[in-house]
Design a protein around this motif. Structure first.
Motif, PDB file in Angstrom:
ATOM      1  N   ARG A 183       0.226 -46.672 -29.870  1.00  0.00           N
ATOM      2  CA  ARG A 183       1.053 -47.063 -28.727  1.00  0.00           C
ATOM      3  C   ARG A 183       0.687 -46.203 -27.541  1.00  0.00           C
ATOM      4  NH1 ARG A 183       6.504 -43.845 -28.586  1.00  0.00           N
ATOM      5  NH2 ARG A 183       6.281 -42.385 -30.278  1.00  0.00           N
ATOM      6  N   GLY A 184       0.959 -46.728 -26.363  1.00  0.00           N
ATOM      7  CA  GLY A 184       0.619 -46.006 -25.152  1.00  0.00           C
ATOM      8  C   GLY A 184       1.274 -44.639 -25.100  1.00  0.00           C
ATOM      9  N   ASN A 185       0.637 -43.731 -24.415  1.00  0.00           N
ATOM     10  CA  ASN A 185       1.162 -42.376 -24.313  1.00  0.00           C
ATOM     11  C   ASN A 185       2.255 -42.327 -23.255  1.00  0.00           C
ATOM     12  OD1 ASN A 185       1.656 -39.694 -24.095  1.00  0.00           O
ATOM     13  ND2 ASN A 185      -0.472 -39.082 -23.790  1.00  0.00           N
ATOM     14  N   PRO A 186       3.545 -42.265 -23.682  1.00  0.00           N
ATOM     15  CA  PRO A 186       4.626 -42.287 -22.708  1.00  0.00           C
ATOM     16  C   PRO A 186       4.807 -40.969 -21.980  1.00  0.00           C
ATOM     17  CG  PRO A 186       5.529 -41.994 -24.895  1.00  0.00           C
ATOM     18  CD  PRO A 186       4.034 -42.158 -25.061  1.00  0.00           C
ATOM     19  N   GLY A 187       4.014 -39.942 -22.357  1.00  0.00           N
ATOM     20  CA  GLY A 187       4.180 -38.653 -21.705  1.00  0.00           C
ATOM     21  C   GLY A 187       3.499 -38.561 -20.357  1.00  0.00           C
ATOM     22  N   GLN A 188       2.621 -39.507 -20.010  1.00  0.00           N
ATOM     23  CA  GLN A 188       1.859 -39.441 -18.774  1.00  0.00           C
ATOM     24  C   GLN A 188       2.404 -40.430 -17.748  1.00  0.00           C
ATOM     25  OE1 GLN A 188      -0.814 -37.290 -18.207  1.00  0.00           O
ATOM     26  NE2 GLN A 188      -0.274 -36.370 -20.160  1.00  0.00           N
ATOM     27  N   LEU A 189       2.736 -39.927 -16.571  1.00  0.00           N
ATOM     28  CA  LEU A 189       3.136 -40.787 -15.461  1.00  0.00           C
ATOM     29  C   LEU A 189       1.894 -41.245 -14.718  1.00  0.00           C
ATOM     30  CD1 LEU A 189       6.141 -38.875 -13.835  1.00  0.00           C
ATOM     31  CD2 LEU A 189       6.261 -41.067 -15.002  1.00  0.00           C
ATOM     32  N   THR A 190       1.913 -42.471 -14.233  1.00  0.00           N
ATOM     33  CA  THR A 190       0.846 -42.930 -13.353  1.00  0.00           C
ATOM     34  C   THR A 190       1.283 -42.709 -11.906  1.00  0.00           C
ATOM     35  OG1 THR A 190       1.676 -45.194 -13.194  1.00  0.00           O
ATOM     36  CG2 THR A 190       0.186 -44.691 -15.033  1.00  0.00           C
ATOM     37  N   PHE A 191       0.307 -42.727 -11.001  1.00  0.00           N
ATOM     38  CA  PHE A 191       0.637 -42.579  -9.582  1.00  0.00           C
ATOM     39  C   PHE A 191       1.496 -43.747  -9.105  1.00  0.00           C
ATOM     40  CE2 PHE A 191      -3.277 -39.994  -9.891  1.00  0.00           C
ATOM     41  CZ  PHE A 191      -2.788 -38.808  -9.371  1.00  0.00           C
ATOM     42  N   ALA A 192       1.291 -44.934  -9.682  1.00  0.00           N
ATOM     43  CA  ALA A 192       2.117 -46.081  -9.314  1.00  0.00           C
ATOM     44  C   ALA A 192       3.574 -45.843  -9.687  1.00  0.00           C
ATOM     45  CB  ALA A 192       1.591 -47.342 -10.003  1.00  0.00           C
ATOM     46  N   GLU A 193       3.806 -45.212 -10.841  1.00  0.00           N
ATOM     47  CA  GLU A 193       5.176 -44.919 -11.260  1.00  0.00           C
ATOM     48  C   GLU A 193       5.796 -43.849 -10.364  1.00  0.00           C
ATOM     49  OE1 GLU A 193       5.120 -45.867 -16.037  1.00  0.00           O
ATOM     50  OE2 GLU A 193       4.113 -44.065 -15.316  1.00  0.00           O
ATOM     51  N   VAL A 194       4.994 -42.862  -9.957  1.00  0.00           N
ATOM     52  CA  VAL A 194       5.495 -41.848  -9.023  1.00  0.00           C
ATOM     53  C   VAL A 194       5.902 -42.509  -7.713  1.00  0.00           C
ATOM     54  CG1 VAL A 194       4.834 -39.864  -7.612  1.00  0.00           C
ATOM     55  CG2 VAL A 194       4.191 -39.945 -10.028  1.00  0.00           C
ATOM     56  N   LEU A 195       5.088 -43.444  -7.240  1.00  0.00           N
ATOM     57  CA  LEU A 195       5.399 -44.155  -5.999  1.00  0.00           C
ATOM     58  C   LEU A 195       6.752 -44.854  -6.096  1.00  0.00           C
ATOM     59  CD1 LEU A 195       4.347 -45.038  -3.194  1.00  0.00           C
ATOM     60  CD2 LEU A 195       3.287 -47.007  -4.319  1.00  0.00           C
ATOM     61  N   GLU A 196       7.023 -45.437  -7.258  1.00  0.00           N
ATOM     62  CA  GLU A 196       8.303 -46.122  -7.466  1.00  0.00           C
ATOM     63  C   GLU A 196       9.448 -45.123  -7.582  1.00  0.00           C
ATOM     64  OE1 GLU A 196      10.354 -49.293 -10.599  1.00  0.00           O
ATOM     65  OE2 GLU A 196       8.238 -48.747 -10.793  1.00  0.00           O
ATOM     66  N   ILE A 197       9.218 -44.012  -8.266  1.00  0.00           N
ATOM     67  CA  ILE A 197      10.268 -43.007  -8.471  1.00  0.00           C
ATOM     68  C   ILE A 197      10.752 -42.439  -7.141  1.00  0.00           C
ATOM     69  CG2 ILE A 197      10.693 -40.673  -9.362  1.00  0.00           C
ATOM     70  CD1 ILE A 197       8.789 -41.447 -11.702  1.00  0.00           C
ATOM     71  N   VAL A 198       9.819 -42.141  -6.237  1.00  0.00           N
ATOM     72  CA  VAL A 198      10.186 -41.502  -4.965  1.00  0.00           C
ATOM     73  C   VAL A 198      10.474 -42.527  -3.872  1.00  0.00           C
ATOM     74  CG1 VAL A 198       8.839 -39.452  -5.518  1.00  0.00           C
ATOM     75  CG2 VAL A 198       7.784 -41.281  -4.161  1.00  0.00           C
ATOM     76  N   GLN A 199      10.379 -43.825  -4.232  1.00  0.00           N
ATOM     77  CA  GLN A 199      10.659 -44.908  -3.283  1.00  0.00           C
ATOM     78  C   GLN A 199       9.812 -44.742  -2.014  1.00  0.00           C
ATOM     79  OE1 GLN A 199      14.905 -44.227  -2.962  1.00  0.00           O
ATOM     80  NE2 GLN A 199      15.345 -45.811  -4.466  1.00  0.00           N
ATOM     81  N   GLY A 200       8.510 -44.525  -2.241  1.00  0.00           N
ATOM     82  CA  GLY A 200       7.609 -44.280  -1.127  1.00  0.00           C
ATOM     83  C   GLY A 200       6.737 -45.469  -0.798  1.00  0.00           C
ATOM     84  N   SER A 201       5.706 -45.228  -0.004  1.00  0.00           N
ATOM     85  CA  SER A 201       4.757 -46.270   0.368  1.00  0.00           C
ATOM     86  C   SER A 201       3.346 -45.706   0.258  1.00  0.00           C
ATOM     87  CB  SER A 201       5.024 -46.773   1.791  1.00  0.00           C
ATOM     88  OG  SER A 201       4.985 -45.702   2.719  1.00  0.00           O
ATOM     89  N   LEU A 202       2.373 -46.605   0.156  1.00  0.00           N
ATOM     90  CA  LEU A 202       0.980 -46.219  -0.057  1.00  0.00           C
ATOM     91  C   LEU A 202       0.246 -46.122   1.275  1.00  0.00           C
ATOM     92  CD1 LEU A 202      -1.302 -45.792  -2.203  1.00  0.00           C
ATOM     93  CD2 LEU A 202      -1.741 -48.257  -1.979  1.00  0.00           C
ATOM     94  N   LEU A 203      -0.469 -45.021   1.478  1.00  0.00           N
ATOM     95  CA  LEU A 203      -1.261 -44.847   2.700  1.00  0.00           C
ATOM     96  C   LEU A 203      -2.730 -45.189   2.468  1.00  0.00           C
ATOM     97  CD1 LEU A 203       0.198 -41.464   4.014  1.00  0.00           C
ATOM     98  CD2 LEU A 203       0.778 -43.779   4.775  1.00  0.00           C
ATOM     99  N   GLY A 204      -3.218 -44.970   1.253  1.00  0.00           N
ATOM    100  CA  GLY A 204      -4.617 -45.236   0.952  1.00  0.00           C
ATOM    101  C   GLY A 204      -4.908 -45.000  -0.506  1.00  0.00           C
ATOM    102  N   GLY A 205      -6.120 -45.403  -0.964  1.00  0.00           N
ATOM    103  CA  GLY A 205      -6.518 -45.178  -2.346  1.00  0.00           C
ATOM    104  C   GLY A 205      -5.811 -46.061  -3.352  1.00  0.00           C
ATOM    105  N   GLU A 206      -5.606 -47.329  -3.004  1.00  0.00           N
ATOM    106  CA  GLU A 206      -4.848 -48.242  -3.863  1.00  0.00           C
ATOM    107  C   GLU A 206      -5.472 -48.384  -5.251  1.00  0.00           C
ATOM    108  OE1 GLU A 206      -3.084 -52.832  -3.779  1.00  0.00           O
ATOM    109  OE2 GLU A 206      -4.367 -52.096  -2.161  1.00  0.00           O
ATOM    110  N   GLU A 207      -6.799 -48.315  -5.345  1.00  0.00           N
ATOM    111  CA  GLU A 207      -7.462 -48.498  -6.635  1.00  0.00           C
ATOM    112  C   GLU A 207      -7.152 -47.378  -7.624  1.00  0.00           C
ATOM    113  OE1 GLU A 207     -11.619 -49.375  -6.456  1.00  0.00           O
ATOM    114  OE2 GLU A 207     -11.415 -50.607  -4.643  1.00  0.00           O
ATOM    115  N   GLY A 208      -6.576 -46.280  -7.166  1.00  0.00           N
ATOM    116  CA  GLY A 208      -6.264 -45.175  -8.077  1.00  0.00           C
ATOM    117  C   GLY A 208      -4.826 -45.133  -8.541  1.00  0.00           C
ATOM    118  N   LEU A 209      -4.040 -46.144  -8.200  1.00  0.00           N
ATOM    119  CA  LEU A 209      -2.609 -46.104  -8.532  1.00  0.00           C
ATOM    120  C   LEU A 209      -2.351 -46.065 -10.041  1.00  0.00           C
ATOM    121  CD1 LEU A 209      -0.941 -48.517  -5.935  1.00  0.00           C
ATOM    122  CD2 LEU A 209      -0.582 -46.054  -6.173  1.00  0.00           C
ATOM    123  N   GLU A 210      -3.213 -46.694 -10.821  1.00  0.00           N
ATOM    124  CA  GLU A 210      -2.966 -46.753 -12.267  1.00  0.00           C
ATOM    125  C   GLU A 210      -3.479 -45.520 -13.008  1.00  0.00           C
ATOM    126  OE1 GLU A 210      -0.963 -48.924 -13.500  1.00  0.00           O
ATOM    127  OE2 GLU A 210      -0.806 -49.752 -11.470  1.00  0.00           O
TER     128      GLU A 210
END
Length: 413
Positions: free
Chosen positions: A41-68
């Motif tokens: 099963r997937g490793n639930p201990g690691q957050l992705t940058f996309a999940e951080v973006l959602e947690i802090v209710q932020g927006s993306l400035l650049g580097g969209e391909e690295g969100l996962e």
């Protein structure tokens, strides 16, 4: 490993830790051994940058391909740039304000960037983020708030990783011992002879679990009798995301021997037996708590002692965090503390895991904050399967709460 591969022990250790993060091995805490296995099963201990973006209710400035991509740590950018370089590495996240030089250094070192305070960054930094495929994010919160939010999310993931799930024991398979509703007693006997099993899930034409059939159900029936007339309908099932402890509770409390494992549409993807679950529970034991679950926080201030007769009791101070709406210790907290005291008494008596069957609680007095309380579980009756006890809470020699608790001990036999 180090000797066999001709590398330093530090290199071997780092390799083990990286393999554990990827889910290929698991470490047995306080034992020091590892189990090598394929990732289930997937490793639930690691957050992705996309999940951080959602947690802090932020927006993306650049580097969209690295969100996962995943991050393994975050760094607060409250230091000089030269010192910052020593803390930033690939897979980390730099949390910093409107310091464009810091943004650039982080991206060059393989780290993502989270800009706090609602600030942005320059176009060339955004272009660098796109080129390196590393996200640069922004949010309106201050650095301390953001760090707290991410730390909480990472802690929750670590706790979840300690919980053993059915997915850790069962792998989806196309070869599952099951029968259709239209199957006959003769089909059941044939499958039983082939597999050695005595109970099987029954599925409909869409592979959804609709019943269970056992050898007792078919005893005395004609070989041409269809199973839809003999099966037990609407059986208990589990999913891959069901905690093993929850499955063990169902096996013990409902007297089951086999549970179908289904997806969210109730389609059959596997089965798991009572003995396998209970053995896993005893092998794993209770996962070491990380100190931030509610139970661990409530219990952390209580010390264990024994009276002259060798019976356990626990003493500690009621903290302000335990207070309810009236400014006294919450009844819910008291009930939770009594349950934990009872659980420790069962472990002390049986040295085995257990499931709580019922607990009846009586609140006799209110408990002021910062009062020293004593919790003592007293065993009334104990058998191989059950433990019954009375749990008393006192303050200054006065009884303030009492509970009657029954627990079932887990026995893989």
């Amino acid at each position: 490993m180090a000797k066999d591969r001709g590398v330093s022990e530090g290199t071997a250790y780092r390799a083990l830790k990286e393999a554990e993060q990827l889910g290929f091995i698991s470490t047995k805490e306080r034992i020091g051994t590892v189990r090598v296995d394929k990732k289930r099963r997937g490793n639930p201990g690691q957050l992705t940058f996309a999940e951080v973006l959602e947690i802090v209710q932020g927006s993306l400035l650049g580097g969209e391909e690295g969100l996962e991509k995943s991050l393994h740590k975050f760094v607060i950018g409250a230091m000089e740039l030269d010192e910052m370089r020593g803390y930033i590495d690939a897979g980390s996240l730099l949390i910093v304000g409107n310091r464009e030089n810091a943004h650039r250094i982080a991206l060059e070192h393989g780290a993502g960037v989270l800009v706090t305070g609602g600030f942005g960054t320059s176009e060339d930094v955004k272009a660098l983020a796109d080129d390196r495929r590393l996200p640069i994010l922004t949010c309106r919160h201050d650095t301390f708030t953001v760090a707290s939010m991410i730390n909480r999310a990472m802690y929750d993931r670590l706790i979840k990783r300690k919980i053993m799930m059915i997915a850790d024991l069962v792998e989806p398979s196309t070869k599952i011992g099951s029968l259709k509703q239209s199957a006959t007693v003769a089909d059941f006997l044939k499958l039983s002879a082939e597999t050695g099993g005595s109970r099987f899930p029954i599925t409909d034409e869409w592979n959804r679990v609709v019943g269970m059939i056992t050898s007792k159900d078919v005893a005395g029936s004609a070989s041409s009798q269809t199973l839809d007339k003999l099966m037990t309908r609407r059986p208990t099932t589990v999913t891959m995301a069901t905690p093993v402890a929850s499955a063990a509770h169902r096996f013990v409390s409902e007297g089951l021997e086999l549970l179908p494992v289904t997806d969210r549409y109730r389609k059959l993807i596997g089965t798991i037996g009572r003995a396998e679950v209970l053995r896993a529970m005893q092998f794993e034991g209770r996962p070491a708590q990380l100190g931030e679950t509610f139970d661990a926080l409530m219990w952390s201030g209580l010390a264990e002692s024994r009276d002259e007769e060798g019976r356990l009791y626990f003493t500690g101070t009621a903290t302000p965090q335990m207070s309810g709406p009236l400014g006294t210790v919450s009844e819910g907290v008291l009930a939770a503390l009594m349950q934990q005291a009872g659980a420790r008494a069962v472990e002390d008596l049986r040295r085995s895991e257990h499931v709580l069957e019922n607990m009846t609680t009586y609140f006799l007095r209110t408990v002021p904050i910062e009062a020293v309380i004593t919790i003592q579980p007293l065993v009334i009756e104990a058998s191989r399967r059950f433990v019954k006890m009375e749990i008393q809470v006192s303050h200054d020699g006065e009884l303030i709460a009492k509970a009657m608790m029954t627990a079932q001990t887990i026995d893989p036999g």
